[in-house]
Design a protein around this motif. Structure first.
Motif, short mmCIF file in Angstrom:
data_model
loop_
_atom_site.label_atom_id
_atom_site.label_comp_id
_atom_site.label_asym_id
_atom_site.label_seq_id
_atom_site.Cartn_x
_atom_site.Cartn_y
_atom_site.Cartn_z
N ALA A 101 26.67 -12.78 37.13
CA ALA A 101 26.98 -13.55 35.93
C ALA A 101 27.76 -12.71 34.92
O ALA A 101 28.73 -13.18 34.31
CB ALA A 101 25.69 -14.08 35.30
N LYS A 102 27.35 -11.46 34.73
CA LYS A 102 28.04 -10.59 33.78
C LYS A 102 29.45 -10.24 34.27
O LYS A 102 30.39 -10.14 33.47
CB LYS A 102 27.23 -9.33 33.55
CG LYS A 102 25.89 -9.57 32.84
CD LYS A 102 26.09 -10.14 31.45
CE LYS A 102 26.67 -9.13 30.49
NZ LYS A 102 26.79 -9.68 29.10
N GLN A 113 31.49 -13.32 33.62
CA GLN A 113 31.74 -13.41 32.18
C GLN A 113 32.93 -12.53 31.79
O GLN A 113 33.82 -12.96 31.04
CB GLN A 113 30.50 -12.96 31.41
CG GLN A 113 30.73 -12.89 29.89
CD GLN A 113 29.69 -12.05 29.18
OE1 GLN A 113 29.05 -11.19 29.78
NE2 GLN A 113 29.52 -12.28 27.88
N CYS A 160 21.74 -16.45 38.26
CA CYS A 160 23.15 -16.38 37.91
C CYS A 160 23.57 -17.59 37.08
O CYS A 160 24.23 -17.45 36.04
CB CYS A 160 23.98 -16.30 39.19
SG CYS A 160 25.76 -16.20 38.92
N ALA A 161 23.18 -18.77 37.52
CA ALA A 161 23.59 -19.99 36.82
C ALA A 161 22.99 -20.07 35.42
O ALA A 161 23.65 -20.47 34.46
CB ALA A 161 23.19 -21.21 37.64
N PRO A 195 28.32 -23.57 34.74
CA PRO A 195 28.02 -23.42 36.16
C PRO A 195 27.51 -24.73 36.76
O PRO A 195 27.04 -25.62 36.04
CB PRO A 195 26.91 -22.37 36.17
CG PRO A 195 26.15 -22.68 34.91
CD PRO A 195 27.18 -23.16 33.90
N TRP A 242 22.02 -17.57 33.47
CA TRP A 242 22.70 -16.61 32.60
C TRP A 242 24.08 -17.12 32.20
O TRP A 242 24.46 -17.01 31.03
CB TRP A 242 22.80 -15.25 33.31
CG TRP A 242 21.60 -14.38 33.06
CD1 TRP A 242 20.33 -14.59 33.51
CD2 TRP A 242 21.56 -13.17 32.30
NE1 TRP A 242 19.49 -13.59 33.07
CE2 TRP A 242 20.23 -12.70 32.33
CE3 TRP A 242 22.51 -12.43 31.62
CZ2 TRP A 242 19.84 -11.53 31.68
CZ3 TRP A 242 22.14 -11.26 30.97
CH2 TRP A 242 20.80 -10.82 31.00
N LEU A 243 24.83 -17.66 33.13
CA LEU A 243 26.14 -18.20 32.79
C LEU A 243 26.03 -19.31 31.75
O LEU A 243 26.81 -19.37 30.79
CB LEU A 243 26.85 -18.71 34.04
CG LEU A 243 27.41 -17.64 34.99
CD1 LEU A 243 27.86 -18.28 36.30
CD2 LEU A 243 28.57 -16.90 34.34
#
Length: 303
Positions: A291-292, A295, A20-21, A31, A23-24
């Motif tokens: 993450a998406k 976003q 997650c981090a 993140p 991708w962010l």
């Protein structure tokens, strides 16, 4: 000096939280990860065996997979606070006085960290019997991992408690390590059927049994060592008072499409949710979903 407001604080540096981090970060957001242990990788970091289920890492042990996770975090320049245990999470205003609501995450420091969103990726820990008076008994090993791999089982009579895949896989490992005898006690069998062909029926007792950790006796029979593999439970220390909706097993319920919990702005991913078959790959996928979703919310607000 004005405190920073992160786009997301991720609790846990295992496969889910790291995914997650990363991708962010690659999508241009900020993140930060808070990790209670001293290294990234989650349960993989304590697994010295080859992770044959992870098709992205053939030939690599869990520890080597954890090292790759750290490399990904370093490459994406994601800040990670190690040895930091979250103690509580609150809603509050941004430190810049604009009145925008954020989350305040406390982890033992004098001042909390602030974030627009929180992602719980704290993972799981081995489950112990609820009536144990203390956490440690001599020659009683709880949960899988390096402590089992490093233990000397040669010429010992060993009992394995549990009826899942971990119990049967570890029983075979103990036999390979030269144990004199290995006996599995399972109240119910939850393992994959193919494990049974590697063991004799006499090696497995199903149904209720009694276990005394002080004397290492199971059904009155003494053993040199006992390995307790009762599965896992969600790690939610510091988050007990949030009001998270959890299922009957204690795992966080989430929206399947977004991984958001019942609390707006708080997401949960990986094994702490048991959303789908728990493993490294599905945990990483969970991280991408969260993450998406974050976003979309950040861009909707014009962040």
């Amino acid at each position: 000096m004005q405190q920073a407001v992160y786009d997301a604080i991720v609790i846990g540096a295992g496969p889910a939280g790291a995914s997650c981090a990363v991708w962010l970060a690659h999508m241009g957001f900020s993140p930060l990860i808070i990790e209670s242990s001293g290294r990234a990788g989650g349960l993989s970091a304590s697994n010295p065996f080859e992770d044959t289920w992870n098709v992205t890492a053939p030939g690599l042990t869990g520890e080597e997979v954890a090292a790759r996770i750290k490399q990904s975090l370093d490459s994406a320049r994601v800040p990670v606070l190690l040895n930091s245990l979250v103690t509580r999470i609150e809603r509050g205003d941004t430190p810049d006085g604009t009145g925008r609501e954020v989350f305040k995450v406390f982890f033992g420091a004098d001042l909390p960290l602030h974030a627009r969103f929180v992602v719980i990726a704290s993972g799981v820990e081995p489950r112990t019997p609820p009536d144990w008076e203390r956490d440690h008994y001599d020659d009683v090993l709880v949960g899988p991992g390096k402590h089992v791999a490093n233990y000397e089982f040669a010429l010992k009579n060993v009992a394995v408690l549990g009826g899942g895949d971990n119990a049967f896989e570890n029983a075979l490992f103990l036999k390979e390590r030269g144990a004199k005898s290995v006996h599995i006690y399972a109240r119910t069998l939850r393992c994959q059927r193919h494990w049974m062909k590697f063991l004799n029926e006499s090696d497995v007792t199903t149904g209720a049994y009694t276990f005394d950790p002080e004397t290492r006796q199971v059904n009155g029979r003494p053993y040199d060592a006992v390995v307790v593999l009762y599965g896992f439970r969600a790690r939610l220390q510091g988050m007990e008072d949030l009001g998270l909706d959890c299922n009957e097993l204690g795992y966080i319920r989430t929206d399947f499409q977004t991984t958001q919990t019942n609390l707006p702005g708080i997401y949960a991913i990986g094994e702490v949710t048991h959303r789908q078959h728990p493993c490294v790959v599905t945990s990483m996928a969970d991280g991408v979903v969260a993450a998406k979703a974050i976003q979309k919310e950040l861009e909707k607000d014009g962040a």
